[in-house]
Design an enzyme around this catalytic site. Structure first.
Site, mmCIF file in Angstrom:
data_model
loop_
_atom_site.group_PDB
_atom_site.id
_atom_site.type_symbol
_atom_site.label_atom_id
_atom_site.label_comp_id
_atom_site.label_asym_id
_atom_site.label_seq_id
_atom_site.Cartn_x
_atom_site.Cartn_y
_atom_site.Cartn_z
ATOM 1 N N CYS A 66 0.735 -1.059 0.237
ATOM 2 C CA CYS A 66 -0.027 -0.018 0.466
ATOM 3 C C CYS A 66 0.684 1.394 0.217
ATOM 4 O O CYS A 66 1.591 1.671 -0.687
ATOM 5 C CB CYS A 66 -1.115 -0.191 1.345
ATOM 6 S SG CYS A 66 -2.272 1.230 0.761
ATOM 7 N N HIS A 71 -4.034 -4.955 -0.489
ATOM 8 C CA HIS A 71 -3.279 -5.468 0.786
ATOM 9 C C HIS A 71 -3.387 -6.909 1.151
ATOM 10 O O HIS A 71 -4.378 -7.518 1.403
ATOM 11 C CB HIS A 71 -4.495 -4.987 1.864
ATOM 12 C CG HIS A 71 -4.372 -3.828 2.475
ATOM 13 N ND1 HIS A 71 -3.627 -3.443 3.604
ATOM 14 C CD2 HIS A 71 -4.801 -2.805 1.652
ATOM 15 C CE1 HIS A 71 -3.619 -2.343 3.116
ATOM 16 N NE2 HIS A 71 -3.869 -1.314 2.085
ATOM 17 N N GLU A 126 -2.516 -8.433 3.414
ATOM 18 C CA GLU A 126 -3.085 -9.514 4.268
ATOM 19 C C GLU A 126 -4.400 -9.568 4.488
ATOM 20 O O GLU A 126 -4.978 -9.762 5.924
ATOM 21 C CB GLU A 126 -1.986 -9.012 5.531
ATOM 22 C CG GLU A 126 -3.013 -7.281 5.787
ATOM 23 C CD GLU A 126 -2.481 -6.055 4.620
ATOM 24 O OE1 GLU A 126 -2.025 -6.552 3.495
ATOM 25 O OE2 GLU A 126 -3.102 -4.713 4.980
#
Lengths: 351, 1063
Positions: A245, A329, A331
């Site tokens: 990001c 993202h 994650e």
């Protein structure tokens, strides 16, 4: 206590009436929207939202309450990071086995106001057409100064004061925290890595590590010249590097590319990205207002992922060096977990 | 990777039945469009003549033939397709495809299965293979075991502990499944289930767990997305087709949502599905534990719902993926700038509500459980759950205005029982509980419904109290709040002792109107290019303004139900298509997610909305159409004509006054008298003694019927005073606002169906079809034949003359239908509808003249050619036959009567009646050859009448079994027959045992009177036949025609001809 009348006022003069919930103080910031349908506790604690008034386009918010604020695994940081929350309906009654309180009570705990009863679809269309704008939530007529997070050093505000070490393993990762989501650290730890989570503005030379992860974070990448310089230094170390990001934008900037502000950003859990020159596509979670200008990528770098909808950069990597970054993202949290494999790809480069 | 195909065969889903309804017309139609667009030839097999997919403008060739291996194989041999699609015709197509594959027919003919491959289908369908596949990737599923005997079932149940659930592999709609709490329940259900399938499944029963579904799409590049997730409001234990369902899920956290999403993708990849599928979960409400319940490796009811709920055209995309496209190569057809590879973000809530018609069936169990009984569904869209829930209840068109403040409230004698034991009325029981002061916790304990939903329902009830308390000082704020919670004007009026009109005016004064909202797949992130719309009071601004000149609005048919289903959707879609071709713009209002008419590209504007005056009026004000067409969507829009007219809405076509003159029994009868047209003697009921006197005067049997009802609801034939009294009471309950009429019932007469179009009173075109069954069987349950086979020419001439006179006198401008009864050339009118009827698709497709297109032109004021020679100008025969879903309706008496009970229909063509008739019967489940028949043929008259048929069957060498009286009669006429005892006589050999053990190929059981009301021997024989899937005939004419047809034709005589051969 009856809830107070509240107004959402945008910098173009648009005023929308609603009802206050959460904290009862007026706030200002940049008004953005997110189209995810689940995951408000995770979103609201994402430091990347610092300085922003977040509009959730899903109209029913708060249905499953909020877990105990002390249990960090349910959140992306230890507090509500947004400046204010805009929803259509705030569900005061909630039901979930892990819920401790309702969303209003939780926001109040962190002094964050919410406004409900807003036609969030209409608001979203305004932001889509006119672009992200500054705005404020004014409660009970108490006006506040406007605030523009685009000219602020937000990463210094959200990054932790202390370095922490997490996990254990043969390999060590320096996680440069610019407002890092907990899930990034957790993903590394879960993969058997020792993680040194250090604030970006600490002296990074003091650490020993095998790879670097540049975290997400709030704000305008152009503002962070010092960080950019640090990354340029890190290039010289020639260790594997993964940007996520803001980390992606900073890596690009440090390499010489430019970034620009998107009209209204990508904030959702359904952004499709495609791997360049491959048929592989992924649905990703995103939260960013700036993007890397692919036409300015310096020699040696290549586009890795691109957004299927608008063609913007979703990832770059160096053709020879183990440096890579993604705009989305991997994650997740909130959002789809399809791209968690990016961490595995990164780990492969550590050897 | 794109496939280079020239000709693709698509298998449809045949007649609509419970568990397999109009959703497959939607998916098949989309598949055909997607394939045609590629320049590939499409061949469709589907005997469901009422569907849009069998229209002349979609598939290149249509075969109205039975969907079974024998027929499909012959079509394959004739057409030589190089690809086949199995995923678009429900379980029927999938099962047929599996069998084609297993018999080597596909391989032999070089037909490639496109999309999901057979092994993947097999792995998802065969329970044992399925669970072992899941185990390979550490995915949990309910503890279960496949057993082949009742004893094994009992053993395993006691091993895992009660309650357990019994399931059957390869079943549609959970057929024969059920929950068992005791050993004896296992014994009973297992023995029944084992009669359907050699293998059944005993499973742990996850009581109170949430039920969650995901719709998953995967392309051949292994890109995999979930398009929509859904949460059942009714937790585990109630079949998802019977559940109130919301989309997206409302009570899942991010972790839970994405945990299930990740598992969905893992499972679908592991199974290797290419295209679309559905995965169902049970999810523990107290942890993050889960079980995968099942995967449907095909388009399904849920995928149709998900398509409509999100705007993502799943069937279209699935068809493209089957051709080898990648998701990233396909556009998002709503935004046109983004791609099909994404997961829609909704900014609204969708509520799906099932529609049941259980009250139409005698003896049926009304308990909801793990098998499906609902016949249709509606989908509502709102920005609050309360809003969407109440809208959905109105959309059901059951007479409810919402969850509360109804004109007629359901009385719950034992409320706790009604909460505990769900029936189709449970949602009202929940509302009643809150009215009686139950807490959310208490209702949750009894129902296991997630408290979040209950808080919202409680909120509605609280607001109702608030309205009642403020009836004399209703503020604009409270009015707005009620509207935001989905209250209709009528509900608010009921709560505040006001009238609907006053509340409407009050709203107008305070400028309280719903706002137009667009469904755009991306929650406003990108602009939508389509007018896929709904209305909400929870928005402050219209999303879009519709300023289309020459706009005509068509009212759709609402939820599928007995008596109104896909045939009216065909009418609406054809109307829209014709209007567009004539240069107008079209808007559709409908609320049924199983339809083609709710595809956003069929019309210029689609409102997924209620078919109520209140909503139509709001839409009218917003889009200002030239007028409304109400004659194509069946009885629902037709019933709105008076109210719409009064509200000043312009109705196109036949005038409202004429509609009323035809619908109101008494007005219509006076008109017939005036025209000198005969009708069965009738009288309007004013008192019970008068009714009895009248019935005795004209002589029994008499027909009792309320006016303004659909599909003969509460219609009945009374044979004596006692029956009459009972039926009168039932009729008053159903339709108290309208008069009830009693008429002389003409036994043993023939019924004929007239479908036509008139232009300002002048007959433009018409078709006369003959009922194969005699009067007494509802027209929707009759076998229809076109042209008439056993009708005098003079009768046909009279019908034409009478119809023309009625058309003229009512100045009909559009479609209409008249039902006649004829006996020895005396023709009488039974009923007249000034709208399209159920048989319009059948007559249009049989005669190859689109009556709806002609009617639409008439309504538009275009000049049309008068066609008067249609009826005898073709040398083939069309036969339409009903499909019953009795098997699914536990306990229901499978006999036909004046109240309609079939759920769907098929029609087939042949060079003569016998050929078409046999094809149609095979299409609805008859199996030939027949080697043995069990007969119990009712009264002595019917025994005699059936003698000819019996002799004919006997000559064919068929073995006969009969109940005592019939056996005696047959022997007396020289027919060898084995006598079986009546079921209630506990003696062997017993008729029931013989049916159960598969010794009977066909049961002929003729009821002794019109309206059997008790659990008789005959009922048990009929019910057993249905429960054990043995074809059943309860009508003398059908038995006779079948004996004739079988005597004349062998299976090889049934020609494999596509529709165009007959054109």
């Amino acid at each position: 206590m009856p809830n107070k009348k509240a107004k959402l006022i945008l910098e173009d003069g648009t005023e929308l009436d609603g009802i206050q919930f959460g904290a009862a103080n007026s706030v200002s910031g940049e008004v953005v929207f997110n189209t995810g349908m689940v995951g408000y506790p995770e979103s609201l604690t994402d430091p990347s939202y610092h300085g922003q008034i977040l509009t959730l386009t899903y109209p029913l918010i708060g249905n499953y309450g909020v877990p105990d604020h002390k249990i960090l695994k349910y959140f992306e940081s230890d507090k509500a990071q947004i400046s204010g929350l805009v929803v259509s309906e705030f569900s005061e009654s909630y039901n979930h086995w892990n819920a401790k309180e309702n969303l209003g009570q939780w926001l109040e705990r962190f002094g964050v106001p919410g406004i409900s009863g807003i036609d969030t679809r209409h608001l979203t269309k305004i932001l889509r057409e006119r672009g992200t704008m500054l705005g404020k939530i004014v409660i009970d007529g108490k006006d506040v100064e406007s605030y523009d997070p685009n000219h602020d050093d937000l990463i210094s505000k959200v990054c932790p004061k202390e370095t922490v070490e997490m996990g254990s393993g043969d390999k060590s990762i320096l996680l440069i925290d610019c407002g890092c989501k907990n899930s990034i650290a957790n993903n590394l730890v879960d993969r058997g890595l020792r993680v040194i989570r250090a604030p970006w503005n600490t002296d990074l030379n003091q650490f020993e590590y095998d790879g670097i992860v540049l975290s997400n974070g709030p704000g305008n990448p152009e503002m962070y010249l010092a960080l950019s310089e640090k990354i340029k230094e890190l290039f010289k170390k020639n260790v594997p590097m993964l940007g996520i990001c803001l980390g992606h934008q900073m890596l690009a900037r440090a390499s010489g590319a430019k970034t620009f502000k998107l009209k209204y950003g990508h904030r959702s859990q359904n952004q499709p990205v495609k791997e360049k020159n491959k048929p592989n596509c992924y649905v990703t979670s995103q939260n960013h207002g700036f993007a890397v200008d692919l036409s300015t990528l310096p020699i040696g770098w290549e586009s890795w992922f691109e957004n299927l909808n608008d063609g913007t950069s979703e990832g770059i990597r160096h053709k020879r060096k183990p440096w890579m970054s993604v705009q989305f993202h991997p994650e997740a949290v909130p959002g789809p977990v399809d791209t968690q494999y990016i961490f595995d790809e990164f780990i492969k480069t550590l050897d | 990777m794109k496939k280079n195909k020239k000709k693709i065969l698509i298998i449809g889903s045949s007649a609509l039945k419970i568990g397999e309804a109009g959703e497959f017309d939607y998916s098949g139609s989309q598949a055909i469009k997607a394939i045609k667009e590629e320049g590939i030839e499409t061949i469709l097999i589907n005997p469901n003549i009422a569907t849009i997919q069998t229209s002349d403008y979609l598939a290149d060739k249509v075969y109205f033939l039975p969907i079974n291996v024998q027929f499909v194989e012959k079509v394959i041999e004739k057409e030589k397709p190089d690809g086949i699609l199995l995923g678009f015709g429900g379980q029927t197509a999938l099962n047929c495809g599996l069998e084609l594959f297993k018999k080597g027919i596909l391989k032999k003919n070089n037909v490639e299965v496109l999309g999901t491959q057979i092994d993947a289908i097999d792995n998802s369908e065969d329970r044992e293979k399925f669970t072992s596949k899941l185990s390979e990737i550490d995915v949990k599923f309910p503890k279960s075991k496949a057993v082949a005997t009742v004893n094994q079932a009992i053993d395993f149940a006691s091993q895992i502990g009660y309650p357990v659930i019994i399931r059957i592999a390869f079943a549609l709609g959970g057929l024969g499944s059920g929950v068992c709490r005791t050993k004896s329940e296992v014994q009973k259900l297992a023995s029944k289930a084992l009669s359907y399938s050699p293998q059944i499944l005993i499973e742990e029963y996850l009581e109170g767990w949430k039920e969650i579904e995901y719709e998953v799409v995967r392309d051949c590049y292994d890109n995999c997305i979930t398009v929509c997730n859904m949460e059942n409001m009714d937790p585990m234990g109630i079949h998802t087709g019977e559940s109130i369902v919301v989309a997206p899920s409302q009570t899942l956290t991010n972790t839970e949502y994405h945990k299930l999403r990740e598992i969905a993708i893992r499972v679908i990849r592991h199974l290797g599905i290419v295209g679309e599928c559905n995965i169902q979960y049970a999810f523990d409400p107290h942890s993050e534990d889960y079980r995968v319940i099942e995967v449907n490796a095909r388009l399904s009811r849920s995928s149709a719902l998900a398509s409509k709920a999100t705007g993502y055209p799943l069937a279209f995309v699935a068809a493209k993926l089957a051709l080898g496209y990648g998701l990233f190569e396909l556009d998002n057809s709503i935004t046109k700038v983004t791609k099909a590879l994404f997961e829609p973000a909704l900014d609204y809530i969708v509520v799906k509500m099932p529609r049941w018609d259980l009250k139409k069936f005698k003896f049926v169990s009304r308990k909801l459980g793990s098998s499906m009984k609902s016949v249709g569904e509606v989908m509502s869209i709102g920005r609050k759950f309360e809003e969407a829930l109440q809208k959905a209840l109105r959309m059901l068109d059951n007479g409810f205005d919402g969850i509360t403040a109804n004109r007629l409230e359901i009385v719950f004698d034992n409320l706790e029982d009604s909460l505990l034991q769900p029936t189709e009325e449970r949602v009202f029981a929940v509302a009643e509980a809150f009215r009686r002061g139950y807490t959310v916790n208490k209702v949750h304990e009894l129902t296991h419904i997630n408290k979040w939903f209950l808080y919202k329902i409680e909120n509605i009830i609280k607001t109702e109290s608030e309205l009642k308390e403020n009836k004399n000082r209703l503020s604009a704020e409270l009015l707005l709040k009620s509207k935001q919670l989905g209250f209709s004007d009528r509900q608010i009026a009921k709560s505040t002792d006001s009238t609907e009109d006053k509340i409407y005016k009050r709203r107008v004064k305070n400028n309280i109107h719903p706002k137009i909202q667009q469904i755009d797949t991306l929650a406003a992130e990108y602009p939508a290019q389509t007018n896929y719309l709904y209305l909400s009071y929870n928005s402050q601004f219209d999303d879009t303004t519709i300023k289309l000149k020459n706009l005509i609005t068509i009212l759709g048919s609402g939820p599928y139900r007995i008596g109104s289903s896909v045939e009216f959707d065909w009418c609406c879609v054809i109307t829209g298509k014709t209007i567009r071709e004539r240069g107008y713009k079209t808007a559709m209002i409908n609320c049924n997610p199983e339809t083609v008419s709710t595809d956003y590209d069929e019309f210029d504007v689609l409102f997924f909305e209620e078919l109520t005056l209140e909503t139509i009026r709001e839409i009218d004000a917003k889009i200002n159409p030239l007028g409304f067409i109400i004659s194509m969507g069946g009885q629902t829009p037709n019933n709105l004509s008076l109210k719409m007219d009064k509200a000043g809405l312009k109705i196109l076509g036949t005038s409202t006054k004429s509609i009323d003159n035809a619908e109101d029994r008494s007005k219509f009868s006076s008109l017939l008298d005036k025209l000198g047209i005969e009708q069965p003697e009738w009288s309007q009921l004013s008192s019970v003694p008068e009714a009895i006197t009248f019935a005795n005067y004209v002589g029994y049997p008499v027909l009792v019927r309320p006016s303004y009802v659909l599909s003969g609801a509460a219609m009945a034939i009374a044979s004596n005073d006692d029956e009459l009294l009972r039926f009168l009471q039932k009729a008053v309950d159903v339709s108290s606002d309208y008069p009830i009429v009693i008429s002389k019932f003409l036994a043993n007469s023939k019924e004929l169906e007239f479908d036509g179009v008139a232009d300002n009173g002048e007959l433009v075109c018409y078709a006369i079809s003959e009922h194969v069954d005699n009067a007494g069987v509802h027209s929707g349950d009759s076998v229809l034949v076109l042209p008439p086979q056993r009708t005098y020419l003079e009768t046909v001439r009279q019908i034409r003359r009478i119809s023309a006179a009625i058309a003229k006198s009512l100045k009909i401008k559009g479609p209409f239908n008249i039902q006649f009864v004829a006996k020895e050339n005396k023709v009488k009118v039974i009923e007249c509808n000034l709208r399209a009827s159920r048989s319009f698709p059948f007559v249009s497709k049989t005669l190859n003249r689109n009556f709806i297109e002609i009617a639409t032109d008439v309504i538009l004021g275009n000049s049309v050619e008068i066609i008067d020679d249609l009826n005898f100008n073709y040398d083939y025969v069309g036969v339409k036959a009903p499909e019953f879903s009795f098997t699914r309706l536990e306990g229901a008496d499978p006999s036909t009567g004046v109240e309609m009970s079939s759920t769907g229909e098929v029609a087939c063509f042949g060079n003569d009646f016998e050929e078409a008739f046999l094809k149609a019967l095979i299409s609805v489940g008859y199996r030939f050859p027949i080697k043995s028949i069990l007969i119990s043929s009712g009264t002595i008259e019917s025994k005699a009448e059936l003698l000819e048929a019996k002799l004919r069957f006997y000559k064919m060498g068929i073995k006969f079994y009969a109940t005592v009286g019939t056996a005696k009669f047959m022997r007396a006429h020289g027919i060898q027959v084995e006598t079986l005892f009546w079921p209630l006589k506990n003696k062997k050999p017993n008729a029931v045992d013989y049916i159960k053990s598969g010794k009977i190929d066909l049961v002929i059981n003729l009821p002794k009177n019109f309206q059997e009301d008790e659990l008789s021997n005959d009922y048990i024989i009929r019910r057993t036949a249905v429960d054990y899937k043995v074809p059943l005939i309860t009508n003398r004419q059908i038995a006779m025609r079948l004996s004739e047809a079988l005597a004349l034709k062998s299976m090889d005589d049934l020609l494999i001809n596509s529709w165009d051969v007959y054109k």
